[in-house]
Design a protein around this motif. Structure first.
Motif, PDB file in Angstrom:
ATOM      1  N   THR A 280       0.827  -1.209   0.000  1.00 29.67           N
ATOM      2  CA  THR A 280       0.000   0.000   0.000  1.00 29.67           C
ATOM      3  C   THR A 280       0.860   1.258   0.000  1.00 29.67           C
ATOM      4  O   THR A 280       0.574   2.219  -0.725  1.00 29.67           O
ATOM      5  CB  THR A 280      -0.922   0.003   1.224  1.00 29.67           C
ATOM      6  OG1 THR A 280      -1.661  -1.231   1.252  1.00 29.67           O
ATOM      7  CG2 THR A 280      -1.896   1.154   1.174  1.00 29.67           C
TER       8      THR A 280
ATOM      9  N   ALA B 172      -6.987   4.663  -6.350  1.00 28.75           N
ATOM     10  CA  ALA B 172      -8.000   4.842  -5.309  1.00 28.75           C
ATOM     11  C   ALA B 172      -8.748   3.539  -5.027  1.00 28.75           C
ATOM     12  O   ALA B 172      -9.148   3.271  -3.886  1.00 28.75           O
ATOM     13  CB  ALA B 172      -8.990   5.926  -5.725  1.00 28.75           C
TER      14      ALA B 172
ATOM     15  N   PRO C 298      -6.661   0.269  -2.524  1.00 30.64           N
ATOM     16  CA  PRO C 298      -6.749   0.140  -1.059  1.00 30.64           C
ATOM     17  C   PRO C 298      -8.126  -0.313  -0.573  1.00 30.64           C
ATOM     18  O   PRO C 298      -8.231  -1.035   0.426  1.00 30.64           O
ATOM     19  CB  PRO C 298      -6.428   1.555  -0.563  1.00 30.64           C
ATOM     20  CG  PRO C 298      -5.714   2.220  -1.684  1.00 30.64           C
ATOM     21  CD  PRO C 298      -6.281   1.642  -2.925  1.00 30.64           C
ATOM     22  N   ILE C 299      -9.183   0.107  -1.258  1.00 32.66           N
ATOM     23  CA  ILE C 299     -10.524  -0.322  -0.859  1.00 32.66           C
ATOM     24  C   ILE C 299     -10.682  -1.824  -1.094  1.00 32.66           C
ATOM     25  O   ILE C 299     -11.278  -2.541  -0.278  1.00 32.66           O
ATOM     26  CB  ILE C 299     -11.603   0.463  -1.631  1.00 32.66           C
ATOM     27  CG1 ILE C 299     -11.504   1.947  -1.293  1.00 32.66           C
ATOM     28  CG2 ILE C 299     -12.998  -0.050  -1.301  1.00 32.66           C
ATOM     29  CD1 ILE C 299     -12.459   2.830  -2.059  1.00 32.66           C
TER      30      ILE C 299
ATOM     31  N   ALA D 103      -6.830   4.006   1.849  1.00 28.21           N
ATOM     32  CA  ALA D 103      -7.811   4.407   0.831  1.00 28.21           C
ATOM     33  C   ALA D 103      -8.195   5.875   0.999  1.00 28.21           C
ATOM     34  O   ALA D 103      -8.256   6.636   0.024  1.00 28.21           O
ATOM     35  CB  ALA D 103      -9.050   3.505   0.936  1.00 28.21           C
TER      36      ALA D 103
ATOM     37  N   GLY E 111     -14.422  -0.919  -5.639  1.00 28.25           N
ATOM     38  CA  GLY E 111     -13.560  -1.534  -4.632  1.00 28.25           C
ATOM     39  C   GLY E 111     -14.285  -2.588  -3.821  1.00 28.25           C
ATOM     40  O   GLY E 111     -13.747  -3.665  -3.566  1.00 28.25           O
TER      41      GLY E 111
ATOM     42  N   THR F 231      -5.322   8.073  -0.080  1.00 29.85           N
ATOM     43  CA  THR F 231      -5.185   8.137  -1.536  1.00 29.85           C
ATOM     44  C   THR F 231      -6.253   9.022  -2.164  1.00 29.85           C
ATOM     45  O   THR F 231      -5.967   9.826  -3.060  1.00 29.85           O
ATOM     46  CB  THR F 231      -5.278   6.716  -2.126  1.00 29.85           C
ATOM     47  OG1 THR F 231      -4.266   5.899  -1.532  1.00 29.85           O
ATOM     48  CG2 THR F 231      -5.088   6.739  -3.629  1.00 29.85           C
TER      49      THR F 231
ATOM     50  N   GLY G   2     -15.246   6.680   1.608  1.00 29.95           N
ATOM     51  CA  GLY G   2     -14.944   7.224   0.285  1.00 29.95           C
ATOM     52  C   GLY G   2     -15.596   8.580   0.067  1.00 29.95           C
ATOM     53  O   GLY G   2     -14.958   9.523  -0.431  1.00 29.95           O
TER      54      GLY G   2
ATOM     55  N   SER H 192     -15.805   3.532  -4.707  1.00 28.87           N
ATOM     56  CA  SER H 192     -16.178   2.690  -3.571  1.00 28.87           C
ATOM     57  C   SER H 192     -16.903   1.435  -4.025  1.00 28.87           C
ATOM     58  O   SER H 192     -16.623   0.325  -3.539  1.00 28.87           O
ATOM     59  CB  SER H 192     -17.052   3.476  -2.599  1.00 28.87           C
ATOM     60  OG  SER H 192     -16.399   4.629  -2.131  1.00 28.87           O
TER      61      SER H 192
END
Length: 835
Positions: free
Chosen positions: A288, A499, A502-503, A733, A776, A736, A818, A773
């Motif tokens: 990450t 973006a 990480p989610i 997340a 992810g 980012t 998000g 979101s």
């Protein structure tokens, strides 16, 4: 060219582009936090020790090896691995006479510790000889002889007895009357052994082994030194006279491990958390942080292009990126170590509160894990910066300016090939996990989630563009802001990918760890509920009275009564091509297999429980698969005290997860456990009232609820790991998303200049956040399901159990974070522009 000095460029970049560097700083700081915390736990596990308390005044202690040792063939040759035993391994009490003859020895005392029942209460029993090193002293009467006992004040008060009285006590040898020969004040060593506050009784040393249920055996032998003797010299002498006995001679903190068996399991737990989980957590953290560093460097492609256009050399660009890493990474790592120490300290404290680590073990914090944490962050920043800055540094200035304005449509060929390789590898491992069982399925599934996460990272731009296209179709009805959000996402796939990743991480790891537990708990609860067919279940914290099953069977209306002695055995299983010892829950039954079938439905798949008896056992199907055993085979195993046995498998059943994985006759276990008192009594027929004298009586459903509560307590570690990994990925997340919004100041200002209202810009960003979101969450869920399905099939034979409310909470949290991570910085940017 002095104006292009790398350190000057780096300092200027940090000063004039703070947003990118703050994001990088946060990511590297969080990475150091994770690495430091796990490193501290790992080092603590490797160095953990407990000071001797019961044996504090015995400089030398002789004890059996408290581990089962398994030699396996590896690539590097034969390798021996030690596994902590479920119960205490004992030594021949006759070795005390040999040890006493060692030069420098004043005496050698065999030590015995065992549970004793007095009415409804519990005592701790010892041999009287131990008073020579525990500090216990008579306050009245005389030392015990055969058939006699010395009581402390608490035991005497409970029994309402004094010197000369007779008390009825229950031990592993049964119920018997003992004459109270004396009263004593427990010394520090006996107080520790009793657990603080528990009543204590002392018996004659000649009688104690039989009362403990281990004739001729002692827990350990305490060797006392003669005046002026050297401890090390005495230990060497004792070791020499006991050569060939297999006993270990211990001094210093090594004595503490003999008296506190929890230390071995604490070491195993801490090393597993700091090593196995720590390795995964470190990979995720580095992964990450590297993505965040790459994003920060990628956001400055236009600056690098301009520098190249005005004469900066590729070497100067690369040195500038390296200098920026040197400016940010060490400070971020040092600051991250502080909360890392706090996290390790809190985590360690929680483990102690739950009994997983003895209270006397101390957290070990040294410079080594902190140095590794800082160094890992620095190498991550340098490596990620070099990779991200390599292309803008080497291409021609004109081409650099072009690429800074228009994003490349696809990743490089090597990245695509590696990404596709990760997808294929994940699919292959998923197939392996689906066809495996037990630990093999779990290990293969871990590789599945890691490979698919790697694939998402490598193929991020392509995945992001595909997600943008799919979700863009859904955004058509959202008006101009939604359409613009879809167009932006398709055009800036790299930004979208940074973006989304990480989610995906947060959703995949949190879902896998949490839903693995919910799935196992669901199956175990069902097996327990369906498996207990008894009408009444009797339990007692002090252990059930001797002969409880026979007493219950004589109660009016009782059709069957079977008591269970619960413990563990170690079974060699195949895991990933290597053999290891697996601790398997075991029940020793007081009656026959046919009687057990009347109170417990194990769901027998092959063979018959009727044949369970001396040298014959029944095992769960998952264990049978892992051990490659079937009905008729001999199964090598280690009994709780390390004694090796090879019983015949006479039945294989299906409810070992909720009940016990191994079922054997009680007589085969009784001499190999510390407590010979049964823990559970299952009764079919009759009323509960006559059973109340034996312990707490409940029905099958009530017993199932109590067992499930215990299982929930054991799930704490899973939830903690999910919180650490998921929380870290969630912060990454947010970090980012904030970085990407702050980097779009010029784009958002342009939109305002061409007529877009502030509300329209914010709506566009909210739609983008929803797209990110949703993508992810969808990808993370897909990876979690691909991982969980074969894992649960191998572990439980069932599909994953995902509580809808819990899943919705995870998804809603991801979407909410998000939206907040985009809305708050966007409002600030637009406010600054308007001002």
């Amino acid at each position: 060219m002095r104006s292009f000095a790398p350190n000057g460029l780096a300092r200027a970049a940090v000063r004039f582009k703070p947003a990118s560097f703050v994001g990088t700083f946060v990511a590297l700081m969080m990475s150091a936090l994770i690495v430091a915390a796990c490193g501290i736990l790992l080092e603590t596990g490797a160095r953990a020790s407990v000071p001797a308390e019961r044996y504090a005044k015995a400089p030398v202690v002789v004890a059996a090896d408290q581990s089962a040792r398994l030699v396996t063939d590896t690539i590097d040759g034969p390798e021996e691995t030690a596994y902590p035993l479920p119960d205490t391994a004992r030594v021949d009490a006759g070795l005390a006479a040999k040890a006493a003859r060692a030069p420098g020895a004043e005496a050698a005392v065999p030590d015995f510790t065992f549970p004793v029942r007095q009415g409804d209460g519990a005592l701790t029993g010892h041999g009287w000889g131990s008073h020579t090193f525990t500090g216990t002293a008579l306050s009245a009467g005389a030392a015990p002889r055969s058939g006699e006992v010395v009581l402390d004040a608490a035991a005497a008060r409970t029994a309402k007895a004094g010197v000369g009285s007779t008390v009825a006590l229950e031990t592993a040898a049964g119920r018997a009357d003992f004459r109270v020969s004396g009263l004593a004040e427990a010394g520090a060593g006996d107080t520790v052994a009793a657990g603080g506050g528990k009543a204590t009784a002392w018996f004659a040393d000649a009688e104690a082994p039989a009362l403990a249920g281990h004739p001729g055996k002692a827990d350990a032998i305490a060797v006392l030194t003669a005046d002026g003797a050297d401890t090390d010299a005495l230990a060497a002498a004792v070791e020499k006279v006991l050569t060939g006995s297999g006993a270990q001679v211990l001094t210093g903190d090594g004595r503490g491990e003999v008296e506190d068996r929890g230390l071995a399991y604490a070491k195993e737990t801490l090393i597993a958390l700091g090593g196995s989980f720590g390795g995964i957590a470190t990979l995720v953290a580095v992964f990450t942080a590297a993505g965040t560093v790459a994003l920060a460097v990628g956001q400055r492609t236009r600056e690098f292009a301009l520098l190249r256009a005005v004469g900066a050399t590729p070497r100067q660009i690369r040195r500038a990126v390296a200098a920026e890493a040197l400016l940010v990474a060490p400070l971020a790592g040092l600051l991250g170590c502080l909360p890392g120490i706090a996290l390790a300290n809190w985590w360690f404290g929680q483990l102690q509160d739950r009994g997983a680590v003895p209270e006397t073990v101390e957290l070990h914090v040294s410079w080594l894990p902190l140095l590794i944490a800082v160094g890992t962050g620095l190498l991550t920043a340098l490596g990620a910066g070099w990779m991200a800055g390599r292309r803008p540094a080497k291409i021609k200035p004109g081409q650099a300016l072009t690429e800074a304005s228009v994003e490349r449509l696809r990743p490089g060929v090597i990245r695509i090939v590696l990404g596709l390789g990760a997808v294929v590898g994940g699919a292959v491992l998923a197939g392996v996990a689906a066809s495996a069982a037990g630990a093999d399925a779990a290990n293969a599934s871990l590789g599945v989630v890691m490979l698919f996460m790697l694939a998402v990272a490598l193929l991020g731009p392509l995945v992001a563009r595909l997600c943008a296209a799919l979700f863009g179709l859904l955004l058509r009805g959202g008006g101009a802001p939604a359409a613009l959000a879809a167009a932006n996402s398709r055009t800036n796939a790299r930004r979208l990918a940074s973006a989304i990743t990480p989610i995906v991480l947060a959703m995949a790891f949190a879902s896998t760890l949490v839903f693995m537990h919910t799935s196992e708990s669901q199956v175990a609860a069902e097996q327990l509920r369906d498996g207990i067919t008894a009408d009444h279940v009797v339990t007692n914290p002090a252990g059930l009275p001797a002969g409880a099953a026979d007493r219950a069977a004589r109660a009016p209306g009782v059709d069957a009564a079977v008591s269970l002695l619960d413990t563990q055995v170690l079974v060699p299983v195949d895991s990933g091509g290597e053999t290891s010892l697996q601790g398997s829950a075991t029940q020793g039954i007081s009656g026959s297999g046919a009687q057990l079938a009347e109170v417990q439905d194990l769901d027998v798949r092959s063979g018959s429980l009727d044949r369970v008896g001396a040298g014959r056992i029944a095992i769960d199907k998952t264990l049978a698969t892992a051990a490659k055993a079937k009905v008729g085979d001999e199964l090598p195993l280690y009994l709780p005290d390390g004694t090796e046995a090879r019983p015949e498998v006479v039945a294989v059943y299906g409810r070992g997860l909720g009940l016990a994985a191994v079922t054997m006759d009680r007589a085969s276990l009784a001499g190999h456990v510390t407590s010979g008192f049964d823990s559970t009594l299952l009764v079919r027929g009759g009323d509960a009232e006559p059973l109340a004298a034996l312990g707490e009586v409940t029905d099958a459903s009530g017993y199932a609820v109590e067992q499930n509560v215990d299982r929930e307590l054991g799930a704490w570690a899973n939830y903690m790991m999910a919180a650490v990994l998921g929380g870290f990925a969630a912060i990454a997340a947010v970090n980012t998303l904030v970085m990407t919004v702050l980097d779009r100041r010029r784009e958002l200002a342009t939109l305002r200049l061409v007529g877009a209202t502030r509300r329209q810009v914010l709506r566009m960003l909210r739609w983008e956040s929803l797209l990110v979101s949703a993508a992810g969450v969808a990808l993370g869920t897909a990876i979690a399901m691909i991982t969980l399905t074969p894992m649960m099939r191998g572990l439980t034979g069932e599909s994953p159990h995902i509580p809808p409310l819990l899943y919705v909470t995870f998804a809603a949290t991801a979407v909410s974070l998000g939206l907040l991570a985009v809305a708050l910085p966007a409002r600030a940017v637009l406010r600054d522009r308007e001002a």
